[in-house]
Scaffold this active site. Structure first.
Site, PDB file in Angstrom:
ATOM      1  N   LYS A 101     -35.571  24.807  -1.549  1.00 52.85           N
ATOM      2  CA  LYS A 101     -36.732  25.519  -2.111  1.00 52.85           C
ATOM      3  C   LYS A 101     -36.281  26.651  -3.028  1.00 52.85           C
ATOM      4  O   LYS A 101     -36.832  26.849  -4.116  1.00 52.85           O
ATOM      5  CB  LYS A 101     -37.608  26.057  -0.983  1.00 52.85           C
TER       6      LYS A 101
ATOM      7  N   TYR B  42     -46.409  31.617   3.489  1.00 52.78           N
ATOM      8  CA  TYR B  42     -45.342  31.760   2.509  1.00 52.78           C
ATOM      9  C   TYR B  42     -44.890  30.422   1.943  1.00 52.78           C
ATOM     10  O   TYR B  42     -44.495  30.334   0.772  1.00 52.78           O
ATOM     11  CB  TYR B  42     -44.162  32.540   3.089  1.00 52.78           C
TER      12      TYR B  42
ATOM     13  N   GLU C 277     -45.031  29.879  -2.056  1.00 54.15           N
ATOM     14  CA  GLU C 277     -43.802  29.626  -2.812  1.00 54.15           C
ATOM     15  C   GLU C 277     -43.886  28.335  -3.619  1.00 54.15           C
ATOM     16  O   GLU C 277     -43.491  28.295  -4.796  1.00 54.15           O
ATOM     17  CB  GLU C 277     -42.609  29.608  -1.860  1.00 54.15           C
TER      18      GLU C 277
ATOM     19  N   ASP D 257     -37.017  27.992  15.947  1.00 49.74           N
ATOM     20  CA  ASP D 257     -38.450  27.767  15.747  1.00 49.74           C
ATOM     21  C   ASP D 257     -39.128  27.064  16.913  1.00 49.74           C
ATOM     22  O   ASP D 257     -40.351  27.165  17.066  1.00 49.74           O
ATOM     23  CB  ASP D 257     -38.675  26.946  14.476  1.00 49.74           C
TER      24      ASP D 257
ATOM     25  N   GLU E 110     -34.346  52.849  -7.327  1.00 53.13           N
ATOM     26  CA  GLU E 110     -34.295  54.307  -7.201  1.00 53.13           C
ATOM     27  C   GLU E 110     -35.659  54.885  -6.831  1.00 53.13           C
ATOM     28  O   GLU E 110     -35.753  56.001  -6.314  1.00 53.13           O
ATOM     29  CB  GLU E 110     -33.787  54.942  -8.487  1.00 53.13           C
TER      30      GLU E 110
END
Length: 448
Positions: free
Chosen positions: A50, A176, A180, A303, A442
C-alpha cells in the site's frame, strides 16, 4: 512429557515471525505454520504494498507543482500494469527474504493450515505436531456486510490484484484503509467517491485530524457522500450500480467498489474449542497483559487479539512474549502512547490522547495549542495545501498528552515527537527545544 517443539507458532505474519526468531535465539526448538505467503498482511497485502502505491500516487501532484519552480509542463502517462507488477515482484522478494531469515534463525517453516487437536497438539495437513507452548498469530481479515450484491465488491486483499485501473472508483468506509486507497486511486487518475455513515472520516482520531484530512481530500477532488450506507449493489456488464439509503439519493455507477467497512480476527478453522481457548465478545482471542490466553501454555499476539492492530505492536508483543517465556526476562507491552499514521493526501499522524480523550480524563485542565499554515514548499505551486499541528497539554503538570499533525511528512515528524511524549515531556521541554529553520517541524517547538 516430551514434545516435538518447545514453541509452535501459527501464522507467519509480523507477530509470528518476530516471536519465533526471538524464541529460537534463546535456544528454543521452534516451528511456524503458514498457509499463505510468508510475511502476513503487512508485507503481502497491507502496509508495504500500500505504501508503494502511495508513493506512485504522489507523482501526479509533483508534475504540476514543479511548474511553479520553473520546470516545463509535461504530459505524464501512467501504466497501472507496470505498477501492479512491480509491487507484486517486491512483495514476493520480501516474502522470500523472511523465509531466509527463518532459516538463519533455525526456525522450521511448515506450509499449511494449522488447527488445534488439544492444548498441546495441532494438525497441519496430514502432520500431527505437539508443542510445549503454542503462539497464535493469525492476524485479521476484511469482512463485508451482508447485503444484496456485496459479492461484486472487493476488499483490500484484492486491491493489489486488479487487472485494470478502475476509472470510476468508490470506497465504502471511512477508516484508514478506505481513506488511503481513496487517495491512492485519486492520485493515479481515477474518479473517486467515498461513502461514509458519519459526517467525518477516521472515527476515533482527533476531531481536528479528521476534519483537516477530509477537507484536504475534498480539495484534491475526492467526492464525499456522508451519512449514507449502501443498501444493494447491482452488476451491469462491466459496471456496478450502487444503491444508497434515502429516497433523495441517486444510484452511483462505478467500475469498482472497495468495501472497507471493517476487519475481524482471522480465527476460522483454528478449532480453538478443542484447546479450550476463550474468545471475547468482539470475536477476538482473550489475552492477559502478557499475551497469555486462559490456557497457561497458549498465547496470542497481534490483530487476532484486537488490542492495537498495528504491525509494530504485533512485533513488539511477539518479542515480549519470547523474552518472557524463553529469555527469562518478564515484560509486557503497554498500548499507551502508540504513534500511528494515515498515509492519505494530506498525510496525518498522531500520538497520545485526542482532545476528546484528554477532556474525558482531565476535564477543563487541558490546553490545546494549534497552528495552521501554508508550508514553504507551496510558496510557488499555487496549491491551497495547509499543514495543521496540535499539542494537547495538561495544565497542572504541563505534560504533553497528545501530538497531532496533518500535512507533508506528518508520519516522519510524529515518530520523533512520540519519543518525547512517551518519555513524559512537558510543554516547557518543547519550548526549550531549538527548532530547525525553515521546517514545518519547528512549529511544534514554537507554539504559543
Amino acid at each position: 512429557m516430551s514434545y516435538d517443539y518447545d514453541l509452535f507458532v501459527i501464522g507467519a505474519g509480523s507477530g509470528g515471525l518476530a516471536s519465533s526468531k526471538r524464541a529460537a535465539s534463546y535456544g528454543a526448538k521452534v516451528a511456524i505454520a503458514e498457509h499463505d505467503l510468508v510475511g502476513g498482511t503487512c508485507v503481502i497485502r497491507g502496509c508495504v504494498p500500500k505504501k508503494l502505491m502511495v508513493y506512485a500516487s504522489q507523482f501526479s501532484d509533483m508534475y504540476q507543482y514543479a511548474q511553479g519552480y520553473g520546470w516545463g509542463e509535461v504530459e505524464p502517462t501512467f501504466n497501472w500494469n507496470k505498477l501492479i507488477t512491480a509491487v507484486d515482484t517486491e512483495v514476493k522478494r520480501l516474502s522470500q527474504l523472511h523465509i531466509s531469515f527463518l532459516e538463519k534463525a533455525g526456525v522450521e517453516l511448515i506450509s499449511g493450515y494449522a488447527k488445534f487437536i488439544d492444548a498441546h497438539t495441532v494438525e497441519v495437513g496430514e502432520k500431527t505436531i505437539t508443542a510445549d507452548k503454542i503462539l497464535i498469530a493469525v492476524g485479521g481479515e476484511a469482512v463485508k456486510p451482508n447485503l444484496p450484491g456485496i459479492e461484486h465488491s472487493i476488499t483490500s486483499r484484492e486491491m493489489f490484484l486488479l487487472p485494470e485501473q478502475p476509472k470510476r472508483f468508490a470506497v465504502w468506509g471511512g477508516g484508514y484503509i478506505g481513506v488511503e486507497f481513496a487517495n491512492i486511486l485519486k492520485g493515479l487518475g481515477s474518479e473517486v467517491t467515498q461513502i461514509i455513515r458519519r459526517d467525518l472520516i477516521l472515527h476515533g482520531f482527533d476531531e481536528d485530524i479528521r476534519s483537516n484530512i477530509q477537507a484536504g481530500m475534498a480539495n484534491h477532488g475526492i467526492n464525499f457522500i456522508t451519512q449514507k450506507f449502501i443498501e444493494k449493489i447491482e452488476k451491469n456488464e462491466e459496471e456496478l450500480k450502487v444503491f444508497l439509503n434515502g429516497d433523495d439519493t441517486e444510484p452511483l455507477t462505478v467500475d469498482a467498489l472497495l468495501c472497507a467497512t471493517g476487519r475481524k480476527p482471522n480465527l476460522a478453522g483454528l478449532m480453538l474449542e478443542n484447546a479450550g481457548v476463550e474468545v471475547n465478545g468482539k470475536g477476538a482471542i482473550q489475552v492477559s497483559l502478557d499475551s497469555r490466553t486462559n490456557q497457561p501454555n497458549i498465547f496470542a499476539v497481534g490483530d487476532c487479539t484486537d488490542r492495537m492492530n498495528l504491525t509494530p505492536v504485533a512485533i513488539a508483543e511477539g518479542r515480549a512474549f519470547a523474552d518472557t517465556e524463553f529469555g527469562h526476562q518478564p515484560r509486557f507491552i503497554t498500548h499507551e502512547n502508540i504513534a500511528t499514521a494515515v498515509f492519505s493526501n494530506p498525510e496525518g499522524a498522531t500520538v497520545g490522547l485526542t482532545e476528546t480523550q484528554a477532556r474525558e480524563k482531565f476535564g477543563d485542565n487541558i490546553k490545546c495549542y494549534t497552528a495552521r499554515f501554508r508550508p514553504m514548499f507551496h510558496s510557488f505551486t499555487g496549491s491551497e495545501e495547509k499543514v495543521f499541528i496540535k499539542l494537547i497539554v495538561e495544565i497542572n503538570t504541563d505534560l504533553v498528552l497528545g501530538a497531532h499533525m496533518v500535512g507533508k511528512d506528518a508520519a516522519e515528524l510524529i515518530q520523533g515527537i512520540a519519543i518525547a511524549v512517551s518519555m513524559g515531556a512537558t510543554k516547557k521541554d518543547f519550548d526549550n527545544t531549538m527548532g530547525i529553520h525553515p521546517t514545518s517541524g519547528e512549529e511544534f517547538v514554537t507554539l504559543r
